[in-house]
Write a protein that holds these residues in place. Structure first.
Motif, PDB file in Angstrom:
ATOM      1  N   ILE A 142      -4.761  -4.300  -4.473  1.00  0.00           N
ATOM      2  CA  ILE A 142      -3.891  -3.698  -5.495  1.00  0.00           C
ATOM      3  C   ILE A 142      -2.880  -2.752  -4.866  1.00  0.00           C
ATOM      4  CG2 ILE A 142      -3.822  -2.229  -7.546  1.00  0.00           C
ATOM      5  CD1 ILE A 142      -6.672  -3.215  -8.165  1.00  0.00           C
ATOM      6  N   ILE A 193      -4.843  -1.173 -13.650  1.00  0.00           N
ATOM      7  CA  ILE A 193      -5.818  -2.225 -13.378  1.00  0.00           C
ATOM      8  C   ILE A 193      -7.201  -1.600 -13.296  1.00  0.00           C
ATOM      9  CG2 ILE A 193      -6.482  -4.051 -11.756  1.00  0.00           C
ATOM     10  CD1 ILE A 193      -3.621  -4.005 -10.727  1.00  0.00           C
ATOM     11  N   VAL A 244      -9.494 -12.291 -13.798  1.00  0.00           N
ATOM     12  CA  VAL A 244      -8.555 -11.264 -14.224  1.00  0.00           C
ATOM     13  C   VAL A 244      -8.396 -11.373 -15.741  1.00  0.00           C
ATOM     14  CG1 VAL A 244      -6.210 -10.375 -14.027  1.00  0.00           C
ATOM     15  CG2 VAL A 244      -7.332 -11.387 -12.024  1.00  0.00           C
TER      16      VAL A 244
END
Ligand code: ZN
Length: 406
Positions: free
Chosen positions: A220, A208, A170
């Motif tokens: 998500i 994202i 990430v």
């Protein structure tokens, strides 16, 4: 000057004084005495614990010339309710480490600069030891606040090892640093990231970017349904390249492969079709000109791929219209790989445009991606994911290690 005084100055170990120096065959053994009166748990810092026994503990320190240097100190073993049986804390080494802080910091600093094999040679330690050192140094230096106030993040997978294992990384789009990494590359891997965040940390995430084909979407929408999902341009473009190359390979198969001169020619057109024309050699450009004149299907694939890349270069307000035009062109192209790609992109259209709208630049992610891949290459000797993850943090999370004695 007395030898012990000389060594006191030379080593500069914090919180200790040198009692004795002995020269062995392989190493200089320096016996030191800890200055601290009351013992502190090396695991959690608790005080007032029961002393169980005394034991001599050795640490490897920075080499002295050609000789290894071993520090030895008589320490108290404690019983800590939280940590179990532990040594007392010393200021010159991290808890549980057989190396001094200076030795570990130098090893980690070198690992940031060079191939791990060179680090093992220079520091005269094994691969596994480098891995464990990196894990300890990273745990020490990693900024705990890095997960606060994240707004735009990107999630990507990095493959490592010979048997194609994966890490999920990430990244913070605004700083370009990697903030988190774990094993695996599915919804569960990403879920672990969200599970570790506080409600406040989750709430700050606005968008994202992810790879369209990976299974991250579910994680998500479950964890932060309000965040916008954007499909990483780098991967969209990669899919375009794959479709273009598929068309070329289909043509190659249709034209008798390498048994015919035409098949051979098609085989050699790969870079003319895939490489940016501004970066092609004269030969490649000439080949492209031949494609334009002789093979309509490949030329169409070349144009479709180029137009897809261009989508990320036009002004934002034109993107939606251009994407729509591209989709209908690709669907009507009679090139199977592009018809299929158009279907995939249409299904994810909102996310593809979100990436353009939010300007989640592929440049940064691409750079990070290749850096992470380079690290996994450089660190091919790491068999454990933890060591590789430590290495990725070390090189991609903005960690700055102060060199000893500087
Ligand atoms: Zn403790």
């Amino acid at each position: 000057m007395r030898v012990t005084t000389a060594f006191n100055r030379m080593l500069g170990l914090p919180g200790a004084w040198v009692r004795e120096v002995a020269f062995g065959e392989q190493a200089v053994i320096v016996t030191v005495v800890l200055r601290v009166k009351k013992p502190v748990c090396s695991g959690c810092g608790a005080r007032g614990l029961k002393v169980k026994e005394h034991r001599i503990k050795p640490w490897r320190h920075l080499d002295l010339g050609g000789l290894r240097c071993r520090i030895e100190c008589r320490l108290r073993r404690l019983y800590c309710p939280g940590c179990g049986d532990v040594y007392e804390m010393v200021p010159w080494a991290r808890a549980g480490s057989p190396y001094t802080r200076d030795f570990e910091d130098l090893s980690a600093w070198l690992a940031q600069q060079m191939n791990q094999t060179q680090v093992t040679k220079l520091m005269r330690i094994g691969w596994e030891s480098v891995g464990k050192i990196l894990e300890r140094v990273v745990a020490d230096y990693l900024d705990e606040g890095r997960l606060d106030g994240l707004r735009f993040i990107g999630v990507d997978e990095v493959s490592y090892g010979a048997d194609h294992k994966f890490l999920t990384c990430v990244a913070n789009h605004e700083t370009g640093g990697i903030v988190w990494a774990t094993e695996g590359r599915n919804a569960a891997s990403l879920k672990a990231f969200f599970d570790g965040l506080t409600d406040e940390q989750k709430a700050s995430i606005k968008a994202i970017s992810i790879d369209m084909s990976a299974g991250y979407e579910k994680a998500i929408t479950e964890a932060i349904p309000d965040a916008e999902i954007a499909f990483d341009p780098f991967h969209v473009i990669q899919l375009g390249a794959k479709a273009c190359d598929r068309v070329r390979r289909d043509e190659y198969n249709r034209h008798g492969r390498s048994s015919s001169s035409e098949g051979k020619w098609i085989k050699g057109t790969r870079y003319s079709l895939l490489k940016d024309t501004t970066k092609q050699t004269t030969r490649q450009l000439l080949k492209l000109a031949e494609v334009v004149l002789t093979n309509k299907r490949m030329y169409r694939a070349f144009l479709l791929y180029g137009e897809l890349r261009y989508l990320y270069k036009v002004p934002k307000h034109e993107a939606a219209e251009r994407l729509e035009a591209w989709l209908s062109w690709a669907s009507r192209s009679r090139l199977k790989p592009f018809v299929k790609l158009a279907r995939t992109i249409r299904k994810h259209k909102a996310g593809v445009l979100a990436a353009v709208e939010l300007n989640l630049s592929n440049g940064r992610l691409e750079a990070l991606n290749s850096k992470a891949r380079l690290i996994s290459h450089r660190a091919y000797g790491f068999h454990s994911a933890d060591a590789l993850i430590a290495m990725i943090y070390l090189c991609c999370a903005g960690i700055q290690i102060a060199l000893p004695h500087r």
